[in-house]
Design a protein around this motif. Structure first.
Motif, PDB file in Angstrom:
ATOM      1  N   HIS A 150       0.990  -1.259   0.079  1.00 34.38           N
ATOM      2  CA  HIS A 150      -0.026   0.000   0.262  1.00 34.38           C
ATOM      3  C   HIS A 150       0.739   1.199   0.042  1.00 34.38           C
ATOM      4  O   HIS A 150       0.343   2.371  -0.230  1.00 34.38           O
ATOM      5  CB  HIS A 150      -0.960   0.125   1.215  1.00 34.38           C
ATOM      6  CG  HIS A 150      -1.705  -1.325   1.237  1.00 34.38           C
ATOM      7  ND1 HIS A 150      -2.881  -1.602   0.456  1.00 34.38           N
ATOM      8  CD2 HIS A 150      -1.766  -2.237   2.445  1.00 34.38           C
ATOM      9  CE1 HIS A 150      -3.325  -2.443   0.639  1.00 34.38           C
ATOM     10  NE2 HIS A 150      -2.888  -3.055   1.846  1.00 34.38           N
ATOM     11  N   TYR A 151       1.988   1.274   0.141  1.00 31.57           N
ATOM     12  CA  TYR A 151       3.009   2.227   0.359  1.00 31.57           C
ATOM     13  C   TYR A 151       2.996   3.007  -0.943  1.00 31.57           C
ATOM     14  O   TYR A 151       3.175   2.724  -1.937  1.00 31.57           O
ATOM     15  CB  TYR A 151       4.508   1.727   0.431  1.00 31.57           C
ATOM     16  CG  TYR A 151       5.528   2.958   0.503  1.00 31.57           C
ATOM     17  CD1 TYR A 151       5.437   4.135   1.583  1.00 31.57           C
ATOM     18  CD2 TYR A 151       6.503   3.017  -0.506  1.00 31.57           C
ATOM     19  CE1 TYR A 151       6.432   4.910   1.398  1.00 31.57           C
ATOM     20  CE2 TYR A 151       7.494   3.771  -0.377  1.00 31.57           C
ATOM     21  CZ  TYR A 151       7.521   5.001   0.455  1.00 31.57           C
ATOM     22  OH  TYR A 151       8.439   5.716   0.455  1.00 31.57           O
ATOM     23  N   ASP A 152       2.986   4.550  -0.736  1.00 29.77           N
ATOM     24  CA  ASP A 152       2.802   5.454  -1.841  1.00 29.77           C
ATOM     25  C   ASP A 152       4.263   6.454  -1.504  1.00 29.77           C
ATOM     26  O   ASP A 152       3.947   7.384  -0.719  1.00 29.77           O
ATOM     27  CB  ASP A 152       1.770   6.267  -1.899  1.00 29.77           C
ATOM     28  CG  ASP A 152       1.541   7.264  -3.052  1.00 29.77           C
ATOM     29  OD1 ASP A 152       2.640   7.508  -3.442  1.00 29.77           O
ATOM     30  OD2 ASP A 152       0.548   7.999  -3.186  1.00 29.77           O
ATOM     31  N   THR A 163       5.131   8.951  -2.829  1.00 29.88           N
ATOM     32  CA  THR A 163       4.739  10.258  -2.947  1.00 29.88           C
ATOM     33  C   THR A 163       3.991  10.871  -1.704  1.00 29.88           C
ATOM     34  O   THR A 163       3.697  12.216  -1.640  1.00 29.88           O
ATOM     35  CB  THR A 163       3.967  10.861  -3.994  1.00 29.88           C
ATOM     36  OG1 THR A 163       2.851  10.262  -3.982  1.00 29.88           O
ATOM     37  CG2 THR A 163       4.665  10.067  -5.444  1.00 29.88           C
ATOM     38  N   ARG A 164       3.896  10.072  -0.769  1.00 33.54           N
ATOM     39  CA  ARG A 164       3.308  10.599   0.502  1.00 33.54           C
ATOM     40  C   ARG A 164       3.981  10.354   1.695  1.00 33.54           C
ATOM     41  O   ARG A 164       4.886   9.434   1.690  1.00 33.54           O
ATOM     42  CB  ARG A 164       1.855   9.803   0.695  1.00 33.54           C
ATOM     43  CG  ARG A 164       0.906  10.251  -0.406  1.00 33.54           C
ATOM     44  CD  ARG A 164      -0.469   9.373  -0.318  1.00 33.54           C
ATOM     45  NE  ARG A 164      -1.174   9.768   0.919  1.00 33.54           N
ATOM     46  CZ  ARG A 164      -1.843  10.985   0.992  1.00 33.54           C
ATOM     47  NH1 ARG A 164      -2.075  11.579  -0.130  1.00 33.54           N
ATOM     48  NH2 ARG A 164      -2.583  11.121   2.129  1.00 33.54           N
ATOM     49  N   ASP A 221       1.808   1.928   6.292  1.00 36.73           N
ATOM     50  CA  ASP A 221       2.349   1.672   4.862  1.00 36.73           C
ATOM     51  C   ASP A 221       3.524   0.783   5.082  1.00 36.73           C
ATOM     52  O   ASP A 221       4.353   0.421   4.330  1.00 36.73           O
ATOM     53  CB  ASP A 221       3.291   3.040   4.621  1.00 36.73           C
ATOM     54  CG  ASP A 221       2.481   4.099   4.015  1.00 36.73           C
ATOM     55  OD1 ASP A 221       1.449   3.994   3.579  1.00 36.73           O
ATOM     56  OD2 ASP A 221       2.520   5.312   4.454  1.00 36.73           O
TER      57      ASP A 221
END
Length: 199
Positions: A128-130, A132-133, A139
């Motif tokens: 689920h890690y993004d 850009t956040r 995460d």
């Protein structure tokens, strides 16, 4: 007499403030393998880093992660507002170290001041890690993929651990390393951006 007494009181006050301000500064350290964000700032690879460029070893925050510790979104800076630049995802463009998932990897800390230690733990981001956040607990895998207990012993100035990054994870990910101090309420945090390939 009154002036002399006042000077003594002021002097004692300054001494107490100095002791309080340095009381948590007995231990310092950061990871340089895989290269951490604070190390990239310190060596000039990444610019506009603020104060962390001069003291990469000082990302100190409350211990107890993941149940306690810094708030979500402030994990890479250890909850320390002075180093908020480390929590800025920079659009997912932090330099990343290439690693192979499922293979043994070297993790290294540089300790500029050593301290009695509970353990060193390493967490990997999940699917689920993004990048850009800012990093949150959601995460990360809930359990570290590597924990090295120290049982209150004091580590050497250079600490090296061997561990295997979990297989099946690819692409841009992040490793959160946590050095938990045994005899204070704090821990040190380091985020390393990585690019994982399959073995």
């Amino acid at each position: 007499m009154r002036g002399r007494t006042g000077a003594v009181i002021v002097g004692l006050g300054v001494a107490c403030v100095s002791l309080l301000s340095t009381g948590s500064a007995g231990a310092h350290g950061y990871t340089d393998a895989p290269t951490s964000r604070q190390q990239f700032c310190a060596n000039g690879t990444v610019r506009d880093c603020g104060e962390i460029q001069w003291e990469p070893q000082s990302v100190e925050g409350p211990k107890g992660f993941p149940g306690g510790g810094p708030a979500d979104g402030t994990l890479c800076a250890g909850g320390n507002g002075r180093f908020a630049e480390l929590d800025d995802p920079r659009g997912g463009q932090w330099p990343a170290t290439d690693l192979t998932a499922g293979r043994s990897t070297t993790f290294r800390w540089r300790l500029t001041a050593r301290h009695a230690t509970t353990d060193f733990s390493y967490y990997l981001t999940n699917d689920h890690y993004d990048p850009t956040r800012p990093l949150t607990r959601a995460d990360l895998d809930p359990q570290p993929f590597l924990t090295v207990p120290y049982d209150g012993r004091t580590p050497d100035a250079t600490v090296t651990h061997q561990g295997t990054v979990p297989a099946g994870r690819t692409g841009r990910q992040l490793i959160l390393a946590v050095w938990t101090i045994a005899d204070t309420g704090n821990a040190f945090y380091a985020c390393s951006d990585v690019r994982l390939s399959s073995s």
